[in-house]
Design an enzyme around this catalytic site. Structure first.
Site, PDB file in Angstrom:
ATOM      1  N   HIS A 265      14.104  52.213   0.199  1.00  0.00           N
ATOM      2  CA  HIS A 265      14.691  52.740   1.439  1.00  0.00           C
ATOM      3  C   HIS A 265      16.214  52.828   1.311  1.00  0.00           C
ATOM      4  O   HIS A 265      16.832  52.126   0.518  1.00  0.00           O
ATOM      5  CB  HIS A 265      14.245  51.941   2.668  1.00  0.00           C
ATOM      6  CG  HIS A 265      14.888  50.603   2.871  1.00  0.00           C
ATOM      7  ND1 HIS A 265      14.338  49.634   3.674  1.00  0.00           N
ATOM      8  CD2 HIS A 265      16.045  50.057   2.390  1.00  0.00           C
ATOM      9  CE1 HIS A 265      15.132  48.580   3.684  1.00  0.00           C
ATOM     10  NE2 HIS A 265      16.163  48.806   2.909  1.00  0.00           N
TER      11      HIS A 265
ATOM     12  N   ASP B 111      23.133  51.272  10.316  1.00  0.00           N
ATOM     13  CA  ASP B 111      21.797  50.949  10.834  1.00  0.00           C
ATOM     14  C   ASP B 111      21.834  49.607  11.558  1.00  0.00           C
ATOM     15  O   ASP B 111      22.804  48.864  11.459  1.00  0.00           O
ATOM     16  CB  ASP B 111      20.755  50.944   9.704  1.00  0.00           C
ATOM     17  CG  ASP B 111      21.125  50.020   8.542  1.00  0.00           C
ATOM     18  OD1 ASP B 111      22.161  49.332   8.612  1.00  0.00           O
ATOM     19  OD2 ASP B 111      20.364  49.992   7.561  1.00  0.00           O
TER      20      ASP B 111
ATOM     21  N   GLU C 221      12.634  54.520   5.820  1.00  0.00           N
ATOM     22  CA  GLU C 221      11.575  53.923   5.015  1.00  0.00           C
ATOM     23  C   GLU C 221      10.792  55.009   4.270  1.00  0.00           C
ATOM     24  O   GLU C 221      10.891  56.199   4.607  1.00  0.00           O
ATOM     25  CB  GLU C 221      10.632  53.134   5.930  1.00  0.00           C
ATOM     26  CG  GLU C 221      11.309  52.012   6.712  1.00  0.00           C
ATOM     27  CD  GLU C 221      11.654  50.791   5.853  1.00  0.00           C
ATOM     28  OE1 GLU C 221      11.705  50.900   4.611  1.00  0.00           O
ATOM     29  OE2 GLU C 221      11.883  49.718   6.443  1.00  0.00           O
TER      30      GLU C 221
ATOM     31  N   ASN D 122      11.837  48.787  -1.575  1.00  0.00           N
ATOM     32  CA  ASN D 122      10.878  49.895  -1.542  1.00  0.00           C
ATOM     33  C   ASN D 122      11.570  51.250  -1.649  1.00  0.00           C
ATOM     34  O   ASN D 122      10.967  52.290  -1.380  1.00  0.00           O
ATOM     35  CB  ASN D 122      10.052  49.832  -0.248  1.00  0.00           C
ATOM     36  CG  ASN D 122      10.916  49.959   1.000  1.00  0.00           C
ATOM     37  OD1 ASN D 122      12.142  50.009   0.911  1.00  0.00           O
ATOM     38  ND2 ASN D 122      10.288  50.023   2.158  1.00  0.00           N
TER      39      ASN D 122
HETATM   40  P1  PGA Z   1      20.672  44.199   0.159  1.00  0.00           P
HETATM   41  O1  PGA Z   1      19.960  45.284   1.062  1.00  0.00           O
HETATM   42  O2  PGA Z   1      22.035  44.706  -0.163  1.00  0.00           O
HETATM   43  O3  PGA Z   1      20.716  42.961   1.042  1.00  0.00           O
HETATM   44  O4  PGA Z   1      19.819  44.007  -1.064  1.00  0.00           O
HETATM   45  C1  PGA Z   1      19.854  46.595   0.620  1.00  0.00           C
HETATM   46  C2  PGA Z   1      18.986  47.409   1.534  1.00  0.00           C
HETATM   47  O5  PGA Z   1      17.965  46.920   2.028  1.00  0.00           O
HETATM   48  O6  PGA Z   1      19.315  48.584   1.752  1.00  0.00           O
END
Ligand code: PGA
Length: 240
Positions: free
Chosen positions: A138, A67, A143, A136
């Site tokens: 995701h 992404d 999302e 959340n």
């Molecule tokens: P993080 O991000 O590893 O920085 O907690 C995870 C995500 O948002 O998928």
């Protein structure tokens, strides 16, 4: 779905790196999609150590980008690609032709989505997708409310993603959209690893693993994948 909790973030990271290295030893031409973000950073450091000591060789692997923030590229500090190049592709000396990554500055983003979908198909599908989980629920930039049936697409970022995403940047940065692999890619991958670390992820992990499978909580789809590992440190696993 196999769930395993490790005593510490370092144990989690070492285990994940060893697993990925084993996989690449068995299939040196593997197609890998590895998330950026904070969670896998230590896994990447361990992978680099393994590669630099000759214990695994990534020179025949293909890497697919997971992404990216729209409008950002590898040269922009805070982008997803920036961290992947800094922590993984650079130290592993991965060649440009081994990497298929979204150009999130493209004026034709739908074409970018199709290009990455086609790259995955040409490789014969993803052998492994390693993802984190957002606050959340995701997965990548899918999302809450995103269809489980999408391949690569452009997404509207949730407010919490915009806020939490600021941690990757040195100054306040407006973010509104992302370009991301879809959950259909995740479900079609031959193997999925979801990693989570820290107590702030404990509640969303509980909901994703023990609640209903619903598009309102994208990570819940992992319950339906036939070959998924959910690997947690003790804090992230403290509510299950
Ligand atoms: P993080 O991000 O590893 O920085 O907690 C995870 C995500 O948002 O998928």
């Amino acid at each position: 779905m196999q769930v395993q909790t490790f005593p510490s973030y370092d144990d989690l990271s070492r285990h994940t790196a060893e697993h990925i290295a084993d996989m690449v030893r068995q299939k040196p031409t593997a197609t890998l999609c590895l998330a950026s973000g904070e969670t896998p950073i230590s896994t990447f450091h361990h992978l680099v150590t393994l590669a630099q000591s000759g214990q695994v060789d990534f020179s025949r692997c293909t890497f697919i980008g997971l992404d990216e923030w729209i409008g950002f590229g590898p040269e922009d500090e805070g982008s997803c690609a920036y961290y992947l190049y800094r922590d993984l592709f650079g130290p592993l000396s991965i060649r440009p032709e081994q990497i298929h990554y979204f150009n999130a500055k493209s004026i034709d983003l739908p074409a970018e989505c199709l290009r990455i979908d086609a790259a995955i198909a040409e490789c014969g599908g993803l052998d492994l997708i390693l993802v984190g989980i957002g606050m959340n629920g995701h997965i990548a930039l899918n999302e809450p409310g995103t269809s489980f049936n999408l391949y690569a697409h452009v997404s509207d970022l949730a407010e919490v993603t915009v806020q939490v995403g600021q941690k990757y940047f040195t100054q306040a940065t407006p973010l509104s959209k992302g370009i991301t692999l879809g959950l259909r890619h995740l479900m079609e991958a031959r193997e999925v690893i979801l990693m989570a670390s820290g107590s702030r992820k404990a509640a969303v992990i509980r909901h994703a693993l023990q609640g209903p499978v619903t598009e309102e909580l994208p990570a819940s789809i992992i319950q339906q994948h036939p070959n998924a590992h959910v690997w947690l440190d003790a804090e992230a696993g403290s509510q299950i």
